[in-house]
Scaffold this motif. Structure first.
Motif, PDB file in Angstrom:
ATOM      1  N   PRO A  69       0.804  -1.221   0.000  1.00  0.00           N
ATOM      2  CA  PRO A  69       0.000   0.000   0.000  1.00  0.00           C
ATOM      3  C   PRO A  69       0.840   1.276   0.000  1.00  0.00           C
ATOM      4  CG  PRO A  69       0.010  -0.969   2.176  1.00  0.00           C
ATOM      5  CD  PRO A  69       0.720  -1.936   1.267  1.00  0.00           C
ATOM      6  N   ILE A  70       2.129   1.158   0.274  1.00  0.00           N
ATOM      7  CA  ILE A  70       2.986   2.344   0.332  1.00  0.00           C
ATOM      8  C   ILE A  70       3.607   2.645  -1.031  1.00  0.00           C
ATOM      9  CG2 ILE A  70       5.044   3.367   1.398  1.00  0.00           C
ATOM     10  CD1 ILE A  70       4.386   1.590   3.879  1.00  0.00           C
ATOM     11  N   ASP A  71       4.312   1.652  -1.610  1.00  0.00           N
ATOM     12  CA  ASP A  71       4.985   1.917  -2.891  1.00  0.00           C
ATOM     13  C   ASP A  71       4.311   1.250  -4.091  1.00  0.00           C
ATOM     14  OD1 ASP A  71       5.790  -0.756  -2.834  1.00  0.00           O
ATOM     15  OD2 ASP A  71       7.932  -0.321  -2.820  1.00  0.00           O
ATOM     16  N   LYS A  72       3.219   0.538  -3.841  1.00  0.00           N
ATOM     17  CA  LYS A  72       2.407  -0.107  -4.895  1.00  0.00           C
ATOM     18  C   LYS A  72       3.155  -1.207  -5.651  1.00  0.00           C
ATOM     19  CE  LYS A  72      -0.691   3.015  -3.955  1.00  0.00           C
ATOM     20  NZ  LYS A  72      -0.754   3.200  -2.546  1.00  0.00           N
ATOM     21  N   GLY A  73       4.290  -1.660  -5.122  1.00  0.00           N
ATOM     22  CA  GLY A  73       5.067  -2.711  -5.765  1.00  0.00           C
ATOM     23  C   GLY A  73       4.669  -4.096  -5.293  1.00  0.00           C
ATOM     24  N   PRO A  74       5.204  -5.141  -5.941  1.00  0.00           N
ATOM     25  CA  PRO A  74       4.868  -6.525  -5.577  1.00  0.00           C
ATOM     26  C   PRO A  74       5.414  -6.902  -4.203  1.00  0.00           C
ATOM     27  CG  PRO A  74       6.616  -6.495  -7.200  1.00  0.00           C
ATOM     28  CD  PRO A  74       6.153  -5.072  -7.050  1.00  0.00           C
ATOM     29  N   LEU A  75       4.799  -7.924  -3.633  1.00  0.00           N
ATOM     30  CA  LEU A  75       5.180  -8.417  -2.318  1.00  0.00           C
ATOM     31  C   LEU A  75       5.690  -9.847  -2.419  1.00  0.00           C
ATOM     32  CD1 LEU A  75       2.038  -7.073  -0.480  1.00  0.00           C
ATOM     33  CD2 LEU A  75       4.363  -6.191  -0.222  1.00  0.00           C
ATOM     34  N   VAL A  76       6.526 -10.223  -1.473  1.00  0.00           N
ATOM     35  CA  VAL A  76       7.024 -11.593  -1.371  1.00  0.00           C
ATOM     36  C   VAL A  76       6.164 -12.304  -0.331  1.00  0.00           C
ATOM     37  CG1 VAL A  76       8.988 -13.013  -0.672  1.00  0.00           C
ATOM     38  CG2 VAL A  76       9.365 -10.915  -1.990  1.00  0.00           C
ATOM     39  N   TYR A  77       5.659 -13.474  -0.697  1.00  0.00           N
ATOM     40  CA  TYR A  77       4.810 -14.262   0.194  1.00  0.00           C
ATOM     41  C   TYR A  77       5.660 -15.302   0.913  1.00  0.00           C
ATOM     42  CZ  TYR A  77       1.103 -17.602   1.487  1.00  0.00           C
ATOM     43  OH  TYR A  77       0.248 -18.441   2.142  1.00  0.00           O
ATOM     44  N   VAL A  78       5.609 -15.279   2.244  1.00  0.00           N
ATOM     45  CA  VAL A  78       6.319 -16.255   3.059  1.00  0.00           C
ATOM     46  C   VAL A  78       5.253 -17.087   3.773  1.00  0.00           C
ATOM     47  CG1 VAL A  78       8.084 -16.638   4.819  1.00  0.00           C
ATOM     48  CG2 VAL A  78       8.203 -14.603   3.360  1.00  0.00           C
ATOM     49  N   GLU A  79       4.891 -18.184   3.126  1.00  0.00           N
ATOM     50  CA  GLU A  79       3.783 -19.010   3.616  1.00  0.00           C
ATOM     51  C   GLU A  79       4.046 -19.568   5.010  1.00  0.00           C
ATOM     52  OE1 GLU A  79       1.217 -22.940   2.334  1.00  0.00           O
ATOM     53  OE2 GLU A  79       2.636 -22.090   0.903  1.00  0.00           O
ATOM     54  N   THR A  80       5.270 -20.000   5.275  1.00  0.00           N
ATOM     55  CA  THR A  80       5.593 -20.625   6.563  1.00  0.00           C
ATOM     56  C   THR A  80       5.401 -19.673   7.739  1.00  0.00           C
ATOM     57  OG1 THR A  80       7.929 -20.084   6.287  1.00  0.00           O
ATOM     58  CG2 THR A  80       7.204 -22.281   5.567  1.00  0.00           C
ATOM     59  N   GLU A  81       5.442 -18.355   7.472  1.00  0.00           N
ATOM     60  CA  GLU A  81       5.289 -17.368   8.541  1.00  0.00           C
ATOM     61  C   GLU A  81       3.983 -16.578   8.421  1.00  0.00           C
ATOM     62  OE1 GLU A  81       8.768 -15.070   9.474  1.00  0.00           O
ATOM     63  OE2 GLU A  81      10.050 -16.571   8.535  1.00  0.00           O
TER      64      GLU A  81
END
Length: 70
Positions: free
Chosen positions: A14-26
């Motif tokens: 929501p801040i820089d509108k860029g993609p996120l990395v998903y860390v499923e284990t956490e």
């Protein structure tokens, strides 16, 4: 339960509108550019800037190793 790949593909910081990395284990989404962490609670990403958590150097490297890009 993992996030749906279609949902992950459209989620953005929501801040820089860029993609996120998903860390499923956490159960988190991570923005490596800003080093901000967003928690996933009850299968819902909490993408509010005020609820993001700053991440230090050691955690940054760990999250990048264990995550996958959306």
């Amino acid at each position: 339960m993992p996030l749906d790949p279609a949902l992950l593909a459209v989620l953005a910081c929501p801040i820089d509108k860029g993609p996120l990395v998903y860390v499923e284990t956490e159960s988190v989404l991570y923005n490596p550019r800003l080093r901000r962490l967003y928690r996933i609670e009850n299968e819902l990403p909490i993408l509010l800037p005020d609820h993001s958590v700053p991440v230090g150097e050691a955690d940054h490297a760990r999250l990048l190793r264990s995550g996958r890009s959306g």
